[in-house]
Design a protein around this motif. Structure first.
Motif, PDB file in Angstrom:
ATOM      1  N   LYS A  13       5.497  -0.811  -0.533  1.00 47.00           N
ATOM      2  CA  LYS A  13       6.483  -1.058  -1.581  1.00 47.00           C
ATOM      3  C   LYS A  13       5.858  -0.748  -2.923  1.00 47.00           C
ATOM      4  N   TYR A  15       6.897   0.218  -7.147  1.00 51.11           N
ATOM      5  CA  TYR A  15       7.887   0.307  -8.225  1.00 51.11           C
ATOM      6  C   TYR A  15       7.412   1.350  -9.236  1.00 51.11           C
ATOM      7  N   SER A  59       9.482   1.311   0.283  1.00 55.33           N
ATOM      8  CA  SER A  59       9.252   2.660  -0.243  1.00 55.33           C
ATOM      9  C   SER A  59       8.827   3.605   0.880  1.00 55.33           C
TER      10      SER A  59
END
Length: 362
Positions: A13, A15, A59
Motif C-alpha cells: 500500500k 500513497y 496498491s
C-alpha cells in the motif's frame, strides 16, 4: 487443521510518491483464532485492518477470503465487521437501536431483529440495557454496545482497532478478559490492533509484530517473548537488557568480557551477536555468587516487584525485577541460567531464524 479464512499475498500500500505504508505483506489468518497486529504508531497495522474491511484498496498484491480473491469486493459485501477506537455509536439512538442498525438496513423482520439484539446484548453482558441512552453509559458499557452491534450481524471476522485505548487501567484489564472469553464463545476470528505489548501477550493466539510497514516476526505470545529475532522485537515486546556479544561456538557466548554457557547455536564461530536477558530472569545474590557484579543506581517499587537500574564496571546498564529490595549504591551479584540467555543474530530474517531453530531439533 483450521481453515484459512484470510490470506495476504505480497500486499503493498502506497500513497502518491511516499514510502509504502505496507511493504510486501504476506500472512494467513485461520478461522476461529485471536490475532493481534502489534507495533508502534505508523507501522501499518491499522492499514491492514482497513484493507480487510474494504475501506482501503491495495496498491499491489492480492487478498483472499476463503480462497477467493477479494480485492474488488466492496466493504458492504464482506463478512467482516469493525469495532472502532471511538466506538462510532449513534448518540441520538438508544442501545437497542444502535445494535439493531445494521439489521434494519438489511430489512430483517422486527421479530428477528429483537431476538438477535437481545441475544447480542446478553453475550456482551448488557441484558436489560436495550432502552438505555448511549449518553448515559460508561466507556466500558459503550464498548460492549459497539461489540454487540458488530457481532449481531454474525460476521466471520471481527476487526478491533485499539478499542481499549480510551479505558482506564482496571477497566481495560477487565475488558481484555471479556474480549478473550467472548471470542472463545463465538468461535469467530478476531483481528485486534494495538501498540500495547502487554495487551497483545495477554489476549492473542498469534501475534504479528510490525515495524515500518513490515511484519518482522509472527508467532504465539510465548514465541515472541521468549525468542525475539531482532533488537526491535526484543526491545518493543517486554523489558529487555540488550548488550553486544560474540558467539564463541555453539552453546557458548561472550559478553561484558566474560564467557557464558547458553542454549543457542547454528552461528559462525566468533560471530558478532546481540545478547538479551530479561529483567525478571536476573536474580539478586551476593557479589561473590553472581555471574555479573553491578552497582544499584536507582530503585522503584512496582507493587509486585522492585525495579532496579544497575550499572556494571564497563558502564552497561542492567534492569532487574526482583521481590528483594537492595540499597542504592550497593554492589550486588546477578545470577542467571544458560536458558535465560537469548542470542540474536544481526539482521536475521524470520525465515532464517525459523530454519536455525529447526536445525537445533535435527
Amino acid at each position: 487443521m483450521a481453515n484459512t479464512i484470510i490470506s495476504f499475498k505480497d500486499v503493498v500500500k502506497q500513497y502518491d510518491e511516499d514510502d509504502p505504508v505496507l511493504k510486501k505483506i504476506n500472512f494467513d489468518i485461520e478461522e476461529g483464532r485471536f490475532y493481534t497486529l502489534l507495533g508502534p504508531s505508523g507501522c501499518g497495522k491499522t492499514t491492514i485492518l482497513r484493507i480487510i474491511a474494504g475501506f482501503t484498496d491495495v496498491s499491489e498484491g492480492d487478498i483472499f477470503f476463503e480462497g477467493k480473491r477479494m480485492n474488488d469486493i466492496p466493504a458492504n459485501k464482506r463478512q467482516v465487521n469493525t469495532v472502532f477506537q471511538d466506538y462510532a455509536l449513534f448518540p441520538h439512538m438508544n442501545v437497542f437501536d444502535n445494535v439493531a442498525f445494521g439489521l434494519k438496513i438489511k430489512k430483517m423482520s422486527k421479530k428477528d431483529i429483537e431476538k438477535k439484539v437481545l441475544e447480542a446484548l446478553k453475550l456482551v453482558q448488557l441484558p436489560g440495557y436495550e432502552n438505555r441512552e448511549i449518553t448515559e453509559m460508561s466507556g466500558g458499557q459503550r464498548q460492549r454496545v459497539a461489540i454487540a452491534r458488530a457481532i449481531v450481524n454474525e460476521p466471520k471476522i471481527l476487526l478491533l482497532d485499539e478499542p481499549l485505548s480510551a479505558l482506564d487501567l482496571k477497566l481495560r484489564t477487565d475488558m481484555q478478559y471479556e474480549l478473550r472469553a467472548l471470542q472463545k464463545r463465538l468461535g469467530i476470528t478476531f483481528i485486534f490492533v494495538t501498540h500495547d505489548q502487554e495487551e497483545a501477550l495477554a489476549m492473542s493466539d498469534e501475534i504479528f509484530v510490525m515495524n515500518k510497514g513490515k511484519i518482522v516476526q509472527s508467532g504465539t505470545p510465548v514465541d515472541i517473548y521468549d525468542e525475539p529475532i531482532n533488537h526491535f522485537v526484543a526491545d518493543f515486546v517486554g523489558e529487555s537488557n540488550i548488550v553486544a556479544g560474540e558467539m564463541v561456538e555453539d552453546n557458548l557466548v561472550k559478553f561484558v568480557g566474560k564467557t557464558f554457557e547458553c542454549v543457542d547455536g547454528g552461528m559462525r564461530p566468533n560471530e558478532p551477536v546481540e545478547v538479551v536477558l530479561r529483567p525478571e530472569d536476573l536474580s539478586l545474590t551476593t557479589p561473590e555468587h553472581g555471574k555479573l557484579v553491578v552497582t544499584v543506581d536507582t530503585q522503584l517499587f512496582r507493587g509486585v516487584h522492585y525495579e532496579m537500574n544497575c550499572i556494571d564496571a564497563d558502564g552497561n546498564e542492567w534492569m532487574v525485577h526482583s521481590t528483594k529490595k537492595a540499597k542504592k549504591g550497593s554492589k550486588v551479584g546477578l545470577y542467571f541460567e544458560p536458558e535465560d540467555i537469548h542470542v540474536m543474530r544481526f539482521n536475521e530474517s524470520e525465515e532464517d531464524f525459523e530454519a536455525r531453530l529447526d536445525s537445533y531439533e535435527d
